[in-house]
Design an enzyme around this catalytic site. Structure first.
Site, PDB file in Angstrom:
ATOM      1  CE  LYS A 241      -4.043  -2.244   1.927  1.00  0.00           C
ATOM      2  NZ  LYS A 241      -3.520  -3.618   1.776  1.00  0.00           N
TER       3      LYS A 241
ATOM      4  CE  LYS B 106      -6.078   1.268   0.496  1.00  0.00           C
ATOM      5  NZ  LYS B 106      -6.220   0.797  -0.901  1.00  0.00           N
TER       6      LYS B 106
ATOM      7  NE  ARG C  32      -3.566  -7.187  -8.854  1.00  0.00           N
ATOM      8  CZ  ARG C  32      -3.525  -8.045  -7.827  1.00  0.00           C
ATOM      9  NH1 ARG C  32      -3.169  -9.303  -8.039  1.00  0.00           N
ATOM     10  NH2 ARG C  32      -3.828  -7.627  -6.616  1.00  0.00           N
TER      11      ARG C  32
ATOM     12  NE  ARG D 206      -8.937  -7.120  -8.587  1.00  0.00           N
ATOM     13  CZ  ARG D 206      -7.885  -6.802  -7.844  1.00  0.00           C
ATOM     14  NH1 ARG D 206      -7.379  -7.670  -7.003  1.00  0.00           N
ATOM     15  NH2 ARG D 206      -7.358  -5.593  -7.932  1.00  0.00           N
TER      16      ARG D 206
ATOM     17  NE  ARG E  25     -15.097  -5.654   1.585  1.00  0.00           N
ATOM     18  CZ  ARG E  25     -15.094  -6.633   2.483  1.00  0.00           C
ATOM     19  NH1 ARG E  25     -13.994  -6.878   3.199  1.00  0.00           N
ATOM     20  NH2 ARG E  25     -16.173  -7.353   2.694  1.00  0.00           N
TER      21      ARG E  25
ATOM     22  CG  ASP F 240      -4.710  -4.060  -6.974  1.00  0.00           C
ATOM     23  OD1 ASP F 240      -4.521  -4.872  -7.894  1.00  0.00           O
ATOM     24  OD2 ASP F 240      -4.842  -4.396  -5.781  1.00  0.00           O
TER      25      ASP F 240
ATOM     26  CD  GLU G  81      -3.981  -2.707  -1.907  1.00  0.00           C
ATOM     27  OE1 GLU G  81      -3.398  -3.799  -2.107  1.00  0.00           O
ATOM     28  OE2 GLU G  81      -4.943  -2.575  -1.139  1.00  0.00           O
TER      29      GLU G  81
ATOM     30  CG  ASN H 234      -1.237  -6.118  -4.757  1.00  0.00           C
ATOM     31  OD1 ASN H 234      -1.563  -6.359  -3.607  1.00  0.00           O
ATOM     32  ND2 ASN H 234      -1.957  -5.333  -5.553  1.00  0.00           N
TER      33      ASN H 234
END
Length: 316
Positions: free
Chosen positions: A125, A160, A210, A225, A233, A273, A281, A283
């Protein structure tokens, strides 16, 4: 080539969607040896190289017991042609200790992907803050007053934890600020832990995309997503629906910029993301969605990854 995967317990894999499984399957298809261990299997003794208690496995792809294995053996990590770190978060102290052991193995000659130092230096993050030209307004703090001020400015926000995954612990607070104080106290544990706060991006209704970046180059398809029902979410683990779609021109430019910056640091695989045109984000621990993209588009993501791995090692 012999490849060691440092991962979560094999018995817990859901092979119909697991990205590590798809990597293993493609490696085995090419004739590479596949071994596996967990971070808890790593060890280092005075005067000895870093070792792991590993299982050499053969994938069968049948039912819950989708592999066969040889008896466990203790082996120096540097004897493998490649070590792939695929342990899922949380990015806790044990994870960090594992990266230190893997870093020592690198000094002994092991080739580790993603780089252990890069894993430590790019918490998923916080890493977005390097690319503020691509982010929605963001605050990292443990100060409740700072959170309240951020909300007063932006009205609709997402809060978050820094160490969450799969949508865990994500809250939306709208203009009415309902429960903002309670949510902040819960996430920052009464000021003991740092949290992230971001301006809400309404394009989440179109999906949290993603984008996979392999060896600095984005895969030409993404997995959007999409939140379902009343959920905010989009994470698949939180019930989001995964829909593969072509990478847009604007998202490609973002992914190429991130890839150019991060791939040279030892990040062979990145899961970016993006909501709308905002990076939320980066990842790097164990990016997923290989199988979903491959199944829906026919673009073979595992093949692209193993191609890049072999190229990084100078071919096979």
């Amino acid at each position: 080539m012999n490849i060691l995967f440092v991962a979560d317990p094999l018995e817990h894999f859901k092979i119909y969607k697991d990205t590590t499984f798809s990597m293993m399957r493609e490696a085995q298809r090419r004739g590479h040896g596949v071994s596996a261990c967990e971070p808890r299997d790593l060890g280092w003794q005075t005067g000895q190289p870093v070792t792991a208690t590993v299982r050499d496995i053969t994938l069968t792809g049948h039912g819950e017991r989708w592999f066969t294995e040889t008896p466990a053996r203790s082996t120096p990590l540097h004897t493998f042609d490649a070590v792939i770190m695929r342990k899922d978060p949380p990015f806790d102290a044990e994870y960090i200790y594992a990266t230190h052991l893997l870093g020592q193995a690198e000094r002994e000659g092991a080739k580790v992907f993603n780089s252990p130092a890069a894993l430590r230096d790019h918490p998923e993050k916080l890493a977005v803050m390097e690319f503020q030209q691509f982010t929605s307004p963001t605050l990292v703090t443990r100060d409740p007053a700072a959170v309240r001020a951020f909300h007063a400015e932006h009205k609709d926000i997402i809060l978050k934890p820094l160490d969450g995954m799969g949508g865990m612990g994500i809250f939306r607070v709208r203009e009415d600020a309902l429960n903002l104080g309670s949510i902040t106290e819960t996430l920052n544990k009464n000021g003991a832990e740092t949290i992230m706060v971001q301006r809400f991006v309404p394009e989440i209704s179109l999906g949290d995309k993603r984008i996979l970046i392999i060896a600095g180059e984005p895969v030409p398809f993404v997995l959007a997503r999409i939140p379902q029902g009343t959920e905010v979410r989009g994470n698949l683990a939180a019930g989001g629906k995964g829909v593969a779609q072509p990478l847009s021109d604007s998202n490609r430019k973002i992914a190429e910029a991130v890839g150019r910056a991060l791939a040279p640091r030892g990040l062979l695989l990145i899961g970016l993301d993006v909501i709308g045109d905002y990076v939320t984000e980066i990842n790097v621990t164990s990016p997923t969605c290989f199988q979903e993209i491959t199944d829906q588009t026919g673009f073979d993501v595992p093949r692209r990854f193993i191609d890049a791995l072999e190229q990084s090692l100078g071919g096979t």
